[in-house]
Write a protein that holds these residues in place. Structure first.
Motif, PDB file in Angstrom:
ATOM      1  N   THR B 102       0.838  -1.202   0.000  1.00 57.91           N
ATOM      2  CA  THR B 102       0.000   0.000   0.000  1.00 57.91           C
ATOM      3  C   THR B 102       0.873   1.252   0.000  1.00 57.91           C
ATOM      4  O   THR B 102       0.646   2.208  -0.751  1.00 57.91           O
ATOM      5  N   LEU B 103       1.878   1.202   0.867  1.00 60.00           N
ATOM      6  CA  LEU B 103       2.815   2.314   1.011  1.00 60.00           C
ATOM      7  C   LEU B 103       3.546   2.610  -0.290  1.00 60.00           C
ATOM      8  O   LEU B 103       3.668   3.764  -0.720  1.00 60.00           O
ATOM      9  N   LEU B 104       4.014   1.551  -0.959  1.00 59.91           N
ATOM     10  CA  LEU B 104       4.756   1.742  -2.212  1.00 59.91           C
ATOM     11  C   LEU B 104       3.829   2.298  -3.296  1.00 59.91           C
ATOM     12  O   LEU B 104       4.226   3.176  -4.068  1.00 59.91           O
ATOM     13  N   LEU B 105       2.572   1.812  -3.334  1.00 57.90           N
ATOM     14  CA  LEU B 105       1.616   2.345  -4.308  1.00 57.90           C
ATOM     15  C   LEU B 105       1.338   3.820  -4.005  1.00 57.90           C
ATOM     16  O   LEU B 105       1.254   4.646  -4.916  1.00 57.90           O
ATOM     17  N   GLY B 106       1.208   4.146  -2.707  1.00 56.26           N
ATOM     18  CA  GLY B 106       0.991   5.542  -2.309  1.00 56.26           C
ATOM     19  C   GLY B 106       2.167   6.406  -2.738  1.00 56.26           C
ATOM     20  O   GLY B 106       1.985   7.511  -3.268  1.00 56.26           O
ATOM     21  N   ALA B 107       3.393   5.888  -2.555  1.00 56.62           N
ATOM     22  CA  ALA B 107       4.582   6.648  -2.942  1.00 56.62           C
ATOM     23  C   ALA B 107       4.631   6.815  -4.458  1.00 56.62           C
ATOM     24  O   ALA B 107       5.012   7.876  -4.964  1.00 56.62           O
ATOM     25  N   THR B 108       4.214   5.769  -5.205  1.00 54.04           N
ATOM     26  CA  THR B 108       4.152   5.875  -6.669  1.00 54.04           C
ATOM     27  C   THR B 108       3.179   6.977  -7.080  1.00 54.04           C
ATOM     28  O   THR B 108       3.468   7.796  -7.955  1.00 54.04           O
ATOM     29  N   PHE B 109       2.020   6.989  -6.393  1.00 54.94           N
ATOM     30  CA  PHE B 109       1.017   8.013  -6.685  1.00 54.94           C
ATOM     31  C   PHE B 109       1.606   9.408  -6.471  1.00 54.94           C
ATOM     32  O   PHE B 109       1.495  10.283  -7.338  1.00 54.94           O
ATOM     33  N   VAL B 110       2.246   9.614  -5.309  1.00 53.64           N
ATOM     34  CA  VAL B 110       2.815  10.937  -5.011  1.00 53.64           C
ATOM     35  C   VAL B 110       3.907  11.280  -6.022  1.00 53.64           C
ATOM     36  O   VAL B 110       3.982  12.410  -6.519  1.00 53.64           O
ATOM     37  N   GLY B 111       4.728  10.272  -6.383  1.00 51.10           N
ATOM     38  CA  GLY B 111       5.780  10.502  -7.370  1.00 51.10           C
ATOM     39  C   GLY B 111       5.203  10.946  -8.715  1.00 51.10           C
ATOM     40  O   GLY B 111       5.677  11.909  -9.324  1.00 51.10           O
ATOM     41  N   LEU B 112       4.133  10.274  -9.163  1.00 55.65           N
ATOM     42  CA  LEU B 112       3.490  10.636 -10.429  1.00 55.65           C
ATOM     43  C   LEU B 112       2.917  12.046 -10.364  1.00 55.65           C
ATOM     44  O   LEU B 112       3.000  12.822 -11.315  1.00 55.65           O
ATOM     45  N   GLU B 113       2.341  12.366  -9.194  1.00 54.07           N
ATOM     46  CA  GLU B 113       1.754  13.695  -9.043  1.00 54.07           C
ATOM     47  C   GLU B 113       2.840  14.781  -9.067  1.00 54.07           C
ATOM     48  O   GLU B 113       2.669  15.819  -9.707  1.00 54.07           O
ATOM     49  N   THR B 148       0.911  11.976   1.280  1.00 53.36           N
ATOM     50  CA  THR B 148       2.294  11.978   1.780  1.00 53.36           C
ATOM     51  C   THR B 148       2.316  11.775   3.293  1.00 53.36           C
ATOM     52  O   THR B 148       3.093  10.967   3.817  1.00 53.36           O
ATOM     53  N   PHE B 149       1.433  12.500   3.986  1.00 57.19           N
ATOM     54  CA  PHE B 149       1.336  12.341   5.443  1.00 57.19           C
ATOM     55  C   PHE B 149       0.991  10.891   5.792  1.00 57.19           C
ATOM     56  O   PHE B 149       1.574  10.300   6.701  1.00 57.19           O
ATOM     57  N   GLY B 150       0.042  10.317   5.028  1.00 55.26           N
ATOM     58  CA  GLY B 150      -0.376   8.937   5.273  1.00 55.26           C
ATOM     59  C   GLY B 150       0.776   7.956   5.113  1.00 55.26           C
ATOM     60  O   GLY B 150       0.858   6.967   5.848  1.00 55.26           O
ATOM     61  N   ILE B 151       1.673   8.237   4.158  1.00 51.29           N
ATOM     62  CA  ILE B 151       2.824   7.345   3.929  1.00 51.29           C
ATOM     63  C   ILE B 151       3.721   7.320   5.170  1.00 51.29           C
ATOM     64  O   ILE B 151       4.097   6.248   5.659  1.00 51.29           O
ATOM     65  N   PHE B 152       4.032   8.528   5.711  1.00 54.26           N
ATOM     66  CA  PHE B 152       4.902   8.576   6.894  1.00 54.26           C
ATOM     67  C   PHE B 152       4.221   7.935   8.102  1.00 54.26           C
ATOM     68  O   PHE B 152       4.849   7.243   8.904  1.00 54.26           O
ATOM     69  N   TRP B 153       2.917   8.181   8.217  1.00 55.19           N
ATOM     70  CA  TRP B 153       2.131   7.576   9.289  1.00 55.19           C
ATOM     71  C   TRP B 153       2.214   6.047   9.203  1.00 55.19           C
ATOM     72  O   TRP B 153       2.427   5.338  10.189  1.00 55.19           O
ATOM     73  N   MET B 154       2.063   5.522   7.968  1.00 55.47           N
ATOM     74  CA  MET B 154       2.083   4.079   7.777  1.00 55.47           C
ATOM     75  C   MET B 154       3.450   3.496   8.113  1.00 55.47           C
ATOM     76  O   MET B 154       3.537   2.416   8.704  1.00 55.47           O
ATOM     77  N   ILE B 155       4.527   4.220   7.749  1.00 55.75           N
ATOM     78  CA  ILE B 155       5.879   3.750   8.101  1.00 55.75           C
ATOM     79  C   ILE B 155       5.979   3.616   9.620  1.00 55.75           C
ATOM     80  O   ILE B 155       6.448   2.596  10.141  1.00 55.75           O
ATOM     81  N   GLY B 156       5.486   4.641  10.340  1.00 55.61           N
ATOM     82  CA  GLY B 156       5.513   4.601  11.806  1.00 55.61           C
ATOM     83  C   GLY B 156       4.758   3.398  12.343  1.00 55.61           C
ATOM     84  O   GLY B 156       5.228   2.703  13.257  1.00 55.61           O
ATOM     85  N   TRP B 181      -7.011   6.022   4.547  1.00 53.21           N
ATOM     86  CA  TRP B 181      -6.556   5.712   3.192  1.00 53.21           C
ATOM     87  C   TRP B 181      -7.742   5.574   2.231  1.00 53.21           C
ATOM     88  O   TRP B 181      -7.718   6.086   1.115  1.00 53.21           O
ATOM     89  N   HIS B 182      -8.799   4.875   2.673  1.00 51.90           N
ATOM     90  CA  HIS B 182      -9.997   4.755   1.829  1.00 51.90           C
ATOM     91  C   HIS B 182     -10.618   6.127   1.592  1.00 51.90           C
ATOM     92  O   HIS B 182     -11.097   6.433   0.507  1.00 51.90           O
ATOM     93  N   PHE B 183     -10.598   6.964   2.630  1.00 49.41           N
ATOM     94  CA  PHE B 183     -11.159   8.314   2.516  1.00 49.41           C
ATOM     95  C   PHE B 183     -10.406   9.108   1.451  1.00 49.41           C
ATOM     96  O   PHE B 183     -11.011   9.805   0.633  1.00 49.41           O
ATOM     97  N   LEU B 184      -9.059   9.003   1.442  1.00 50.06           N
ATOM     98  CA  LEU B 184      -8.275   9.741   0.448  1.00 50.06           C
ATOM     99  C   LEU B 184      -8.606   9.263  -0.954  1.00 50.06           C
ATOM    100  O   LEU B 184      -8.631  10.056  -1.901  1.00 50.06           O
ATOM    101  N   ASP B 185      -8.876   7.961  -1.116  1.00 49.79           N
ATOM    102  CA  ASP B 185      -9.267   7.469  -2.431  1.00 49.79           C
ATOM    103  C   ASP B 185     -10.642   8.025  -2.804  1.00 49.79           C
ATOM    104  O   ASP B 185     -10.877   8.389  -3.951  1.00 49.79           O
TER     105      ASP B 185
END
Lengths: 102, 201
Positions: B102-113, B148-156, B181-185
């Motif tokens: 999930t985290l890697l997909l989120g990071a891909t999304f942020v990277g694309l953005e 982005t915030f969600g990614i750091f939260w998930m790492i924690g 995460w569902h809310f952000l989607d």
């Protein structure tokens, strides 16, 4: 066990929600990219698809039906949706008079 | 005596469960207020999207770019759900694996953005070019900042899970981040429809 299932969802519920979400993403995409409708009809159709997908995610991913009664989260969400619709439609409506006051 | 002890234990346990559901309700209320934040940004965008100042318009959005972003985020929403299912099975390894995906997909999304924003800026379409772009970057950027915030939260949370395992505390936290995460989607569905699809229409 059935209670357990309903509280946390199942693989089936997630897959169903996911498949519906993909379909409801592809339909508006195809409609828009192929210019398949008149502008107003197209806007209404893609907004309906978005709202449907939002509802599907609320039920299949966010499990809005779960949790004990009374469901304060649903009450809060409905209030939030009323506010959002009021803010967005009210802003569009009031700013449609912009040309008359300038 | 035995009875009173067990009554006390079950009472205590019940109290703990109530605390957890209260915390999850609190998070739902946060999500509703976050809806209001996005609502005001959508209202601003709806009013200003025609004010393009003769520059970049919605017709110039990169179609393959935003379509890929949409599917990446949708898949990540699904995988965060699978993580929750593994959690309820008590499978720590499965839970952490799905969280990492999930985290890697989120990071891909942020990277694309970020790539999208940078290439727009390179074409001269910056946040100060027009009212349309100001509202666009504010709305889409606020969503990206949430992810982005969600990614750091998930790492924690992954670190905490690795240390403490699946406890009632980490269970609650994972349930909450999966709601987030569902809310952000869900917010992205409306950005996809109102900003991108109506933009290229």
């Amino acid at each position: 066990m059935s209670n357990h299932e309903s509280n946390h969802g199942s693989v089936k519920a997630y897959v169903t929600g996911f498949v519906f979400s993909i379909i409801l993403t592809i339909i508006p995409l195809v409609l828009v990219l192929n210019h398949m409708m008149a502008k107003t009809a197209l806007m209404v159709s893609i907004l309906i698809a978005a709202v449907l997908q939002f509802v599907i995610q609320l039920f299949f991913f966010m499990h809005i039906r779960d949790g004990e009664e009374p469901r304060y989260n649903v009450a809060a969400l409905i209030l939030g949706i009323v506010f959002v619709v009021t803010i967005v439609s009210g802003s569009i409506w009031i700013m449609s008079f912009n040309s008359q006051v300038q | 005596m035995q009875q009173s002890v067990s009554a006390h234990v079950s009472d205590h346990d019940h109290g703990h469960v109530d605390q957890d559901s209260l915390k999850i309700l609190g998070f739902w209320i946060f999500l509703v207020t976050d809806c209001l934040l996005f609502g005001t940004l959508f209202a601003t965008y709806a009013v200003l999207h025609t004010h393009t100042n003769g520059g970049f318009t919605g017709k110039e959005f990169d179609i393959p770019g935003f379509v890929i972003e949409t599917f990446v985020l949708l898949v990540s929403s699904f995988t965060s759900g699978l993580a929750v299912l593994e959690m309820h099975k008590g499978n720590k390894k499965g839970l952490i694996s799905w969280l990492i995906i999930t985290l890697l997909l989120g990071a891909t999304f942020v990277g694309l953005e970020i790539h999208e924003f940078v290439s727009m800026a390179a074409e001269g379409a910056t946040i100060s070019t027009s009212a349309f772009l100001t509202s666009f970057f504010t709305l889409v950027g606020t969503h990206g900042a949430h992810v982005t915030f969600g990614i750091f939260w998930m790492i924690g949370l992954i670190v905490q899970l690795a240390k403490k395992g699946i406890t009632s505390d980490t269970k609650r936290k994972i349930s909450i981040i999966s709601l987030y995460w569902h809310f952000l989607d869900a917010v992205w569905i409306f950005i996809f429809t109102v900003v991108y699809l109506m933009g290229v229409m």
